[in-house]
Design a protein around this motif. Structure first.
Motif, PDB file in Angstrom:
ATOM      1  N   GLN A 155      28.091  60.353  77.372  1.00 54.16           N
ATOM      2  CA  GLN A 155      27.993  61.976  77.125  1.00 54.16           C
ATOM      3  C   GLN A 155      28.510  62.591  78.484  1.00 54.16           C
ATOM      4  O   GLN A 155      28.695  63.782  78.346  1.00 54.16           O
ATOM      5  CB  GLN A 155      26.525  62.202  76.878  1.00 54.16           C
ATOM      6  CG  GLN A 155      26.127  61.688  75.673  1.00 54.16           C
ATOM      7  CD  GLN A 155      26.365  62.474  74.366  1.00 54.16           C
ATOM      8  OE1 GLN A 155      27.100  63.698  74.611  1.00 54.16           O
ATOM      9  NE2 GLN A 155      25.887  62.255  73.221  1.00 54.16           N
ATOM     10  N   ILE A 161      34.103  64.305  76.562  1.00 54.23           N
ATOM     11  CA  ILE A 161      33.679  65.637  76.122  1.00 54.23           C
ATOM     12  C   ILE A 161      34.878  66.550  75.395  1.00 54.23           C
ATOM     13  O   ILE A 161      34.812  66.917  74.287  1.00 54.23           O
ATOM     14  CB  ILE A 161      32.868  66.324  77.232  1.00 54.23           C
ATOM     15  CG1 ILE A 161      31.680  65.498  77.648  1.00 54.23           C
ATOM     16  CG2 ILE A 161      32.536  67.990  76.821  1.00 54.23           C
ATOM     17  CD1 ILE A 161      30.961  66.274  79.012  1.00 54.23           C
ATOM     18  N   PRO A 170      24.267  69.100  76.139  1.00 51.27           N
ATOM     19  CA  PRO A 170      24.833  69.634  77.449  1.00 51.27           C
ATOM     20  C   PRO A 170      23.940  69.345  78.782  1.00 51.27           C
ATOM     21  O   PRO A 170      24.645  68.852  79.851  1.00 51.27           O
ATOM     22  CB  PRO A 170      25.073  71.242  77.110  1.00 51.27           C
ATOM     23  CG  PRO A 170      24.139  71.620  76.231  1.00 51.27           C
ATOM     24  CD  PRO A 170      23.704  70.442  75.354  1.00 51.27           C
ATOM     25  N   SER A 173      23.524  65.731  79.488  1.00 55.76           N
ATOM     26  CA  SER A 173      24.967  65.151  79.902  1.00 55.76           C
ATOM     27  C   SER A 173      25.103  65.625  81.579  1.00 55.76           C
ATOM     28  O   SER A 173      25.914  64.826  82.355  1.00 55.76           O
ATOM     29  CB  SER A 173      26.177  65.816  79.197  1.00 55.76           C
ATOM     30  OG  SER A 173      25.892  65.170  77.688  1.00 55.76           O
TER      31      SER A 173
END
Ligand SMILES: NC(=O)c1ccc[n+]([C@@H]2O[C@H](COP(=O)([O-])OP(=O)(O)OC[C@H]3O[C@@H](n4cnc5c(N)ncnc54)[C@H](OP(=O)(O)O)[C@@H]3O)[C@@H](O)[C@H]2O)c1
Length: 275
Positions: A155, A161, A170, A173
């Motif tokens: 991720q 992405i 988000p 990640s």
């Protein structure tokens, strides 16, 4: 007799990946396996049930956000191994539900919560592992294999992405991206001493996360899974913990500074194929 220290080995015998990591390494009685967990008593009970003859297995208490507990863990590890450590596998981490289903703009509608969640993720996934590495490097220096691994996530891949337009997760990640950079910096400092630092993503693994997702939440998650299937026809859904850990341990065994792996961030295939 290779020695391993693995973090995040507390979860149940059913699915959790952490237990699978432990099980596969502990299968070889010539390995000394040290597990750092927050709940020592509970994990010891499980080990006693699962590995009754395992005097090569040791459970020590530690929270990677608690520096003093990590200092104690170092002392205990030295007592067990006699001073060195061959492999450090930093598997413990937070996989949050908070950001699992939403893009960053939606999360930003509650700025205070976004900030709290983000700080906690960085505290555990990035800073906790920095403390872990700094404290255990002297033991790794005295070990033979000299290998340190962070369990990261695809991720955080800057290839994945934009390519798959992954909006969800988000903050998670970002915390794993910070971990990857920290690992690269440790490598920059210690590769000259022959210590390998590397980040590995285990792939998408079925560890029971997100079972409580609402149908609405599953929409964003489902979109991500569809994009995974487009990324590669090989992807058929989350892997079993057994398969994922086998893959990661194979990468760990093959990796070396000589092959150029120092500081790298790779998948369970040992390359940039993330799924
Ligand atoms: N599952 C996936 O698809 C996937 C994909 C890519 C990467 N990963 C990574 O793989 C690792 C394991 O993931 P998972 O899905 O198995 O997660 P999980 O089931 O949530 O387990 C997380 C583990 O980390 C431990 N932990 C959390 N905070 C800690 C702390 N402050 N100090 C010490 N231990 C702590 C937990 O211990 P407690 O029992 O004490 O909470 C637990 O053993 C994580 O680093 C995750 O980011 C997972």
């Amino acid at each position: 007799m290779p020695s391993y220290l693995i973090t995040g080995v507390s979860k149940g015998i059913g699915d959790p990946q952490q237990w699978e990591f432990f099980r596969q390494i502990a299968l070889n009685p010539s390995n000394t396996v040290i597990c750092l967990v927050r709940n020592k008593a509970e994990t010891e009970k499980k080990v006693a049930e699962e590995f009754p003859t395992g005097n090569h297995l040791h459970i020590i208490q530690g929270d990677i956000t608690d520096y003093a507990s990590l200092q104690n863990a170092v002392t205990q590890t030295i007592e067990i191994t006699g001073g060195g450590l061959d492999y450090l596998i930093a598997n413990a981490g937070v996989v949050p539900h908070f950001d699992a289903y939403d893009p960053i703009e939606v999360l930003g509608q509650n700025p205070a919560l976004l900030e709290d969640e983000c700080l906690n993720l960085f505290k555990v996934n990035a800073i906790g592992n920095i403390h872990l590495f700094n404290l255990f490097v002297p033991l790794i220096q005295r070990g033979t294999a000299k290998k340190v691994f962070a369990i990261s996530s695809g991720q955080a891949s800057l290839d994945m992405i934009p390519r798959l337009k992954i909006e969800v997760a988000p903050l998670y990640s970002m915390s794993k991206a910070a971990l990857n950079v920290a690992v690269a910096k440790f490598s920059a400092q210690y590769a000259k001493e022959g210590i390998l630092f590397m980040s590995i993503c285990p792939g998408m693994v079925d560890t029971g996360h997100f079972l409580d997702a609402t149908p609405e939440q599953m929409k964003g998650f489902g979109a991500m899974l569809s994009s995974f299937a487009e990324y590669t026809p090989i992807f058929k859904g989350p892997a079993t913990t057994t398969a994922a850990v086998q893959d990661v341990l194979a990468v760990i065994e093959k990796a070396s500074i000589e092959k150029g792996d120092g500081g790298s961030f790779v998948s369970h295939y040992g390359n940039q194929q993330w799924l």
